[in-house]
Design a protein around this motif. Structure first.
Motif, PDB file in Angstrom:
ATOM      1  N   GLU A 273       7.514 -36.194   7.034  1.00 39.86           N
ATOM      2  CA  GLU A 273       6.421 -35.224   7.049  1.00 39.86           C
ATOM      3  C   GLU A 273       6.874 -33.773   6.952  1.00 39.86           C
ATOM      4  O   GLU A 273       6.132 -32.923   6.504  1.00 39.86           O
ATOM      5  CB  GLU A 273       5.569 -35.403   8.311  1.00 39.86           C
ATOM      6  CG  GLU A 273       5.026 -36.804   8.509  1.00 39.86           C
ATOM      7  CD  GLU A 273       4.036 -37.228   7.444  1.00 39.86           C
ATOM      8  OE1 GLU A 273       4.253 -36.927   6.245  1.00 39.86           O
ATOM      9  OE2 GLU A 273       3.043 -37.867   7.799  1.00 39.86           O
TER      10      GLU A 273
ATOM     11  N   PHE B 276      -6.520 -40.787   7.977  1.00 40.95           N
ATOM     12  CA  PHE B 276      -6.050 -41.268   9.248  1.00 40.95           C
ATOM     13  C   PHE B 276      -7.182 -41.610  10.217  1.00 40.95           C
ATOM     14  O   PHE B 276      -7.015 -42.395  11.154  1.00 40.95           O
ATOM     15  CB  PHE B 276      -5.141 -40.181   9.806  1.00 40.95           C
ATOM     16  CG  PHE B 276      -4.618 -40.475  11.148  1.00 40.95           C
ATOM     17  CD1 PHE B 276      -4.136 -41.741  11.430  1.00 40.95           C
ATOM     18  CD2 PHE B 276      -4.598 -39.516  12.133  1.00 40.95           C
ATOM     19  CE1 PHE B 276      -3.653 -42.025  12.680  1.00 40.95           C
ATOM     20  CE2 PHE B 276      -4.117 -39.800  13.381  1.00 40.95           C
ATOM     21  CZ  PHE B 276      -3.647 -41.054  13.649  1.00 40.95           C
TER      22      PHE B 276
ATOM     23  N   GLU C  79      16.465 -39.346  19.452  1.00 39.03           N
ATOM     24  CA  GLU C  79      15.005 -39.457  19.496  1.00 39.03           C
ATOM     25  C   GLU C  79      14.496 -38.991  20.866  1.00 39.03           C
ATOM     26  O   GLU C  79      15.012 -39.407  21.896  1.00 39.03           O
ATOM     27  CB  GLU C  79      14.605 -40.921  19.207  1.00 39.03           C
ATOM     28  CG  GLU C  79      13.176 -41.310  19.562  1.00 39.03           C
ATOM     29  CD  GLU C  79      12.099 -40.492  18.850  1.00 39.03           C
ATOM     30  OE1 GLU C  79      12.137 -40.361  17.613  1.00 39.03           O
ATOM     31  OE2 GLU C  79      11.206 -39.968  19.559  1.00 39.03           O
TER      32      GLU C  79
ATOM     33  N   ALA D 141      10.748 -42.133   8.667  1.00 37.04           N
ATOM     34  CA  ALA D 141      11.751 -41.442   7.857  1.00 37.04           C
ATOM     35  C   ALA D 141      13.130 -41.559   8.484  1.00 37.04           C
ATOM     36  O   ALA D 141      14.118 -41.890   7.809  1.00 37.04           O
ATOM     37  CB  ALA D 141      11.372 -39.963   7.704  1.00 37.04           C
TER      38      ALA D 141
HETATM   39  C1  LIG Z   1      -2.114 -40.939  15.004  1.00 40.49           C
HETATM   40  C2  LIG Z   1      -1.499 -41.090  13.653  1.00 40.49           C
HETATM   41  C3  LIG Z   1      -1.910 -42.154  12.843  1.00 40.49           C
HETATM   42  C4  LIG Z   1      -1.377 -42.333  11.550  1.00 40.49           C
HETATM   43  N1  LIG Z   1      -1.801 -43.358  10.772  1.00 40.49           N
HETATM   44  C5  LIG Z   1      -1.282 -43.501   9.555  1.00 40.49           C
HETATM   45  C6  LIG Z   1      -1.677 -44.567   8.703  1.00 40.49           C
HETATM   46  O1  LIG Z   1      -2.506 -45.362   9.059  1.00 40.49           O
HETATM   47  N2  LIG Z   1      -1.102 -44.665   7.486  1.00 40.49           N
HETATM   48  C7  LIG Z   1      -0.136 -43.776   7.074  1.00 40.49           C
HETATM   49  O2  LIG Z   1       0.377 -43.923   5.966  1.00 40.49           O
HETATM   50  N3  LIG Z   1       0.263 -42.767   7.855  1.00 40.49           N
HETATM   51  C8  LIG Z   1      -0.296 -42.618   9.075  1.00 40.49           C
HETATM   52  N4  LIG Z   1       0.093 -41.564   9.856  1.00 40.49           N
HETATM   53  C9  LIG Z   1       1.128 -40.695   9.401  1.00 40.49           C
HETATM   54  C10 LIG Z   1       2.444 -41.347   9.780  1.00 40.49           C
HETATM   55  O3  LIG Z   1       2.514 -41.511  11.160  1.00 40.49           O
HETATM   56  C11 LIG Z   1       3.539 -40.440   9.364  1.00 40.49           C
HETATM   57  O4  LIG Z   1       3.457 -40.304   7.985  1.00 40.49           O
HETATM   58  C12 LIG Z   1       4.903 -40.992   9.684  1.00 40.49           C
HETATM   59  O5  LIG Z   1       5.014 -41.338  11.024  1.00 40.49           O
HETATM   60  C13 LIG Z   1       5.895 -39.938   9.328  1.00 40.49           C
HETATM   61  O6  LIG Z   1       7.141 -40.364   9.643  1.00 40.49           O
HETATM   62  P1  LIG Z   1       8.237 -39.355  10.103  1.00 40.49           P
HETATM   63  O7  LIG Z   1       9.437 -40.179  10.302  1.00 40.49           O
HETATM   64  O8  LIG Z   1       8.269 -38.220   9.144  1.00 40.49           O
HETATM   65  O9  LIG Z   1       7.722 -38.693  11.468  1.00 40.49           O
HETATM   66  P2  LIG Z   1       7.314 -39.314  12.933  1.00 40.49           P
HETATM   67  O10 LIG Z   1       6.866 -40.689  12.832  1.00 40.49           O
HETATM   68  O11 LIG Z   1       6.397 -38.310  13.489  1.00 40.49           O
HETATM   69  O12 LIG Z   1       8.675 -39.291  13.705  1.00 40.49           O
HETATM   70  C14 LIG Z   1       9.279 -38.114  14.167  1.00 40.49           C
HETATM   71  C15 LIG Z   1      10.103 -38.491  15.372  1.00 40.49           C
HETATM   72  O13 LIG Z   1      10.961 -37.403  15.647  1.00 40.49           O
HETATM   73  C16 LIG Z   1      11.043 -37.235  17.020  1.00 40.49           C
HETATM   74  N5  LIG Z   1      11.364 -35.841  17.265  1.00 40.49           N
HETATM   75  C17 LIG Z   1      10.662 -34.737  16.844  1.00 40.49           C
HETATM   76  N6  LIG Z   1      11.245 -33.608  17.254  1.00 40.49           N
HETATM   77  C18 LIG Z   1      12.337 -33.992  17.968  1.00 40.49           C
HETATM   78  C19 LIG Z   1      13.351 -33.265  18.671  1.00 40.49           C
HETATM   79  N7  LIG Z   1      13.337 -31.919  18.722  1.00 40.49           N
HETATM   80  N8  LIG Z   1      14.337 -33.947  19.300  1.00 40.49           N
HETATM   81  C20 LIG Z   1      14.365 -35.314  19.254  1.00 40.49           C
HETATM   82  N9  LIG Z   1      13.424 -36.057  18.604  1.00 40.49           N
HETATM   83  C21 LIG Z   1      12.426 -35.409  17.973  1.00 40.49           C
HETATM   84  C22 LIG Z   1       9.674 -37.606  17.548  1.00 40.49           C
HETATM   85  O14 LIG Z   1       9.726 -38.011  18.898  1.00 40.49           O
HETATM   86  C23 LIG Z   1       9.264 -38.723  16.612  1.00 40.49           C
HETATM   87  O15 LIG Z   1       9.567 -39.985  17.137  1.00 40.49           O
HETATM   88  C24 LIG Z   1      -0.430 -41.400  11.110  1.00 40.49           C
HETATM   89  C25 LIG Z   1      -0.009 -40.346  11.947  1.00 40.49           C
HETATM   90  C26 LIG Z   1      -0.538 -40.175  13.187  1.00 40.49           C
HETATM   91  C27 LIG Z   1      -0.099 -39.000  14.037  1.00 40.49           C
END
Ligand SMILES: Cc1cc2nc3c(=O)[nH]c(=O)nc-3n(C[C@H](O)[C@H](O)[C@H](O)COP(=O)(O)OP(=O)(O)OC[C@H]3O[C@@H](n4cnc5c(N)ncnc54)[C@H](O)[C@@H]3O)c2cc1C
Ligand SMILES: Cc1cc2nc3c(=O)[nH]c(=O)nc-3n(C[C@H](O)[C@H](O)[C@H](O)COP(=O)(O)OP(=O)(O)OC[C@H]3O[C@@H](n4cnc5c(N)ncnc54)[C@H](O)[C@@H]3O)c2cc1C
Lengths: 381, 448
Positions: free
Chosen positions: B300, B150, B29, B10
């Motif tokens: 998320e 997952f 990050e 995202a």
């Molecule tokens: C183990 C695992 C396997 C998965 N496998 C799949 C799959 O096969 N297919 C699928 O569609 N989805 C999968 N998912 C879900 C997918 O990872 C998430 O949907 C996706 O990563 C969400 O993206 P995001 O950007 O919302 O959050 P994230 O990828 O979680 O990124 C959030 C980022 O914010 C950073 N952050 C958080 N709080 C702070 C803070 N206070 N200060 C600075 N940085 C911060 C974190 O370090 C992280 O890097 C999986 C999730 C997990 C946990």
């Protein structure tokens, strides 16, 4: 309709203590709270029972009696609430600070407070991690500590065993009166009737007074606390800077901080506290946290690498003259106030309850209670 | 300058679309590199094509700056401006912005059960991070359990890396998929992905069993995990009679979907909602703007939806924050489709309430403060707790280092089941709030 001799509004530390004392006086008692038990300021403060921070005067007399009462209560109630004779340590660094502390402790000593003056060597023997730069301190062995949430729960448990009734999730919406005497309350869970109502609603006590057609100038003074991750014992007593006493007594609305540091039984260290008047605001400036941590480090450099995992805040109920408000309302008969304890309501609760119980049952109080009378605000009406 | 918190799918998509719309962007990050949970990796060569493409596009865009290893421990919002307190190089620094995009993602949801505190029990997310981030295979014989789509990629990943998968147990039965088949078909890429997983399962001889759950972890002589007890469970997760058996393993990876990381959003004071399944997320409008002007959320934390939806939301948030008024309709259509899919998916993997029947009196509910089920029950029956908050205050559950991130929700569920006092949305939301988003040392706080 549900009817009892006394209704207590508020299931915080003050309400719980009043409830137990009143039921032990032979009255039927109902405690009513809009939330769960000890959900107000009682759950958002620290659990210190202090005599060290009080100047000779009515509050110190109340505190000395209350401290004794806490240990009596622990025996009566039986259940565990982590009551501990921890001992307080006030330290000073500057020449002015040292001489003020000497004067203050000498005066306290004349009013029955036990004090031990400590030089550098003695000070560091009883508090080894204290900053080496601090040359002087006064030890107050009477200062004690408890867990306020457990305290309320154990006291109310005893109260229920004696036949008392606790009604939670019932918000008092109005007070019923007849010819300026109370007759009961209307709550979100129905009506309750009684000729005596104890207003133990802490910072919200003014609202209850208002509902009954009276007035009480109680306002919130916000305080922050930092909580560390569990840490091997760095702090043995409850330690604070002499400045703290000046802050407590100050009427200023501005932010004041001076670190008060103590370990708890779960291994965390609590760093209180700040004082500021911002209404019930929940937004905050990290400057507050920063100042507290700087002051904590000045006392205990060993905390440097310790993690702060949490911060919380609460609202102290204070009256304009910083004295508790205990006694019958000046206008409304049967309305008894027990509030305004500001940063000392945990410590002062048992003695407050003794006064309220004595007054409601028409007995003599053991001390002069006129300084606490709600009548002192009668001219505001 | 637009600040994006989080470098996952995202956050990356948001940064890129805003940068392409000519805005200056800073990505903050906590980790050492971009990718987030989904594209966690040790170097770009280990990423799939989409991931590698996005990561390098973001890294090389001249409008984007980065702060890595920078954790935001507290955020405030006042008069249209957000202040972020960032912990970097051992000091707390302040950043302010009028355009903030939160993309802080989610963490695995866990449920307590007998033995879950034995070393060797972990979340699938942790097993996957070890593997993707450091190339470490968590164990030799691994059981994977819980619920949600997952579980499949984690199993396949671990099998590929050489672990023996001793069992793969999905607590929901596969029949649950049928009502949502249509939605799945409309998501051709997902369907393809699902089919490819089927092939991989075959290839590594992984037997997927639906309607089974690990209900206990068993300790060996050395105090480490030795085996797990598996049972067939009904729709509500109640254990079916005479269905239990024991499987030997040295690692159990068990997870129950995801919980949004709402710490920073909560600090700022954005509006939250409680969904019908009990999960809490950030309320956003169609342009990903939260209840606070200038604060956007994507991924998320607006509701669990997977990496693809996270990217679409990020792209929309980035464009809006950059003030681009010609937002392509395509994105909104795409978001709608992906969101429908995500809803269908979460409906297919609900968490039944009878997991509480797996617990024993001695089962630890809060691991940080070591609070057992019987202590929680005593706080209610003995000490008069009537809701999650009062039970927490009387037991210290959720007051330890993780600040209730692990146990908070399960704890509240247990208290609700024992008191019959169902928390209203407002108090559930309050219960999840934390004034400090992550721990900070005295030195770091004072020295700034
Ligand atoms: C183990 C695992 C396997 C998965 N496998 C799949 C799959 O096969 N297919 C699928 O569609 N989805 C999968 N998912 C879900 C997918 O990872 C998430 O949907 C996706 O990563 C969400 O993206 P995001 O950007 O919302 O959050 P994230 O990828 O979680 O990124 C959030 C980022 O914010 C950073 N952050 C958080 N709080 C702070 C803070 N206070 N200060 C600075 N940085 C911060 C974190 O370090 C992280 O890097 C999986 C999730 C997990 C946990
Ligand atoms: C940061 C901080 C540190 C502190 N440290 C200490 C310390 O170390 N030692 C010490 O002695 N004191 C300390 N205090 C002060 C102490 O916490 C308070 O003085 C004490 O808790 C007040 O108790 P109470 O019962 O009067 O109020 P509360 O605990 O606030 O109880 C009032 C109750 O009334 C209920 N109520 C209000 N309105 C209604 C209504 N309309 N209907 C029904 N119910 C209602 C509320 O729900 C609440 O439960 C501290 C306070 C703070 C904020």
């Amino acid at each position: 309709m549900d009817s009892s001799d006394v209704i207590i509004i508020g299931a915080g530390m003050i309400g719980a203590n009043c409830a137990l004392r009143l039921i032990q006086s032979g009255l039927s008692v109902t405690v009513i709270d809009r939330g769960a038990i000890s959900g107000g300021t009682t759950s958002a403060g620290e659990g210190n029972i202090l005599v060290s921070d009080k100047d000779p005067g009515p509050e110190l007399s109340l505190a000395l009696r209350s401290r004794e009462a806490w240990f009596e209560l622990a025996d009566e109630v039986g259940g565990e609430f982590e009551l501990e004779k921890k001992g307080g340590l006030i330290v000073a660094k500057s020449e002015q600070g040292i001489s003020d502390l000497k004067v203050q402790s000498a005066r306290q000593s004349q009013s029955g407070v036990i004090v031990h003056q400590l030089d550098h060597a003695e000070l560091h023997e009883i508090e080894p991690h204290l900053s080496n730069e601090i040359p002087y301190g006064v030890y107050y062995p009477q200062d004690s500590q408890l867990n306020p949430m457990l305290g309320v729960a154990q006291i109310l448990k005893k109260f229920r065993e004696l036949g008392g009734k606790v009604v939670t999730e019932a918000k008092v919406l109005s007070i019923s009166t007849d010819a300026m005497s109370v007759t009961g309350v209307v709550t979100s869970k129905g009506e309750f009737s009684s000729r005596n109502i104890v207003n133990a609603t802490g910072t919200w006590a003014g609202e209850i007074a208002e509902m009954a057609g009276s007035h009480l100038p109680i306002a919130p003074r916000r305080g922050f606390i930092l909580v560390t991750a569990p840490t091997p014992s760095v702090v043995r007593h409850k330690v604070y800077d002499a400045d703290y006493v000046a802050n407590v007594a100050s009427g200023s609305a501005d932010l004041q901080t001076s670190a008060v540091i103590e370990g708890t039984r779960s291994g965390t260290i609590l760093i209180g506290s700040s004082r500021e008047r911002v209404g019930y605001s929940t937004t905050f400036d990290v400057r507050i946290l920063r100042k507290l941590s700087e002051q904590a480090l000045a006392l205990f450099p060993a905390l440097r690498k310790v993690q702060i995992m949490r911060a919380y805040f609460g609202f102290r109920p204070y009256a304009p003259d910083h004295l508790p408000v205990i006694g019958e309302d000046a206008r409304v008969k049967g309305l008894w106030h027990a509030t305004g304890h500001e940063g000392a309501g945990i410590g002062l609760a048992p003695a407050t309850a003794e006064i309220i119980a004595a007054q409601i049952t028409g007995k003599d109080c053991l001390m002069d209670v006129s300084p606490f009378s709600p009548a002192r605000f009668a001219h505001d009406l | 300058m637009i600040i994006v918190v989080g470098g996952g799918p995202a956050g990356m998509a948001a940064a890129l679309s805003a940068a392409q719309a000519n805005s200056k962007v800073m990505v903050v990050e906590a980790g050492p590199r971009l990718g987030g949970q989904y594209w966690r990796h040790s170097s770009v060569e280990h990423l799939d094509q989409d991931g590698a493409k996005l990561v390098s596009a973001v890294m090389s865009h001249p409008n984007i700056e980065f702060l890595f290893n920078a954790r935001i421990w507290r955020a405030d919002y006042r008069d249209g401006e957000s202040t972020l307190h960032v912990l970097i190089f051992g000091k707390s620094r302040e950043l302010t912005t009028k355009k903030l995009i939160l993309a802080t993602g989610a963490f695995d949801r866990t449920l307590p059960f007998p033995g879950w505190d034995i070393p060797g029990v972990m979340t699938p997310g942790a097993a996957q991070s070890l593997l993707k981030g450091s190339g470490i295979v968590a164990g030799k014989r691994i059981v994977i359990a819980g619920t949600g789509p997952f579980l499949l990629p984690v199993s396949v990943g671990l099998a590929k890396a050489g672990a023996q998968i001793a069992g793969l147990y999905e607590a929901n039965s596969r029949n649950r998929w049928f009502p949502h088949a249509l939605t799945v078909m409309r998501n051709a890429p997902k369907l393809r992905l699902a089919l490819s997983f089927q092939r991989e399962l075959k290839r590594y001889q992984l037997r997927f069993r639906g309607g089974y759950a690990v209900v206990e972890a068993l300790k060996g002589d050395e105090g480490l995990l030795e085996a797990v007890r598996v049972a067939k469970v009904d729709k509500e997760f109640g254990i079916m009679a005479n269905s239990e058996f024991v499987i030997k393993c040295d690692v159990l990876a068990v997870g129950w979907g995801f919980t949004a990381d709402l710490s920073l959003a909560g600090n700022l004071g954005v509006e939250f909602k409680k969904d019908s399944d009990g999960s809490i997320s950030v309320v956003v409008d169609q342009f990903q703007e939260t209840s606070l002007t200038g604060v956007f959320a994507a991924g998320e934390l607006t509701g669990i939806g997977g990496a693809e939806l996270a990217q679409v939301e990020g792209e929309i948030a980035g464009l809006t924050a950059a003030g681009n008024v010609n937002r392509p309709k395509r994105l909104h259509r795409l978001k709608k489709r992906k969101a429908t899919f995500a809803r269908a998916l979460s409906a297919a993997y609900p968490v039944g309430n009878k997991w509480m029947e797996w617990l024993r009196e001695s089962t630890i509910i809060c691991r940080c403060e070591e609070v057992s089920l019987s202590e929680v029950e005593k706080s209610i029956s003995n000490l008069g707790a009537t809701d999650a908050r009062s039970a927490k205050l009387l037991t210290r559950a959720g007051m330890g280092l993780c600040q209730g991130r692990i146990c908070g929700r399960s704890f509240a569920d247990i208290v609700e089941s024992r008191t019959g006092n169902v928390a209203n949305d407002e108090s559930s939301i309050k219960f999840a709030a934390r004034p400090i988003a992550s721990p900070i040392t005295f030195e770091e706080l004072a020295g700034s």
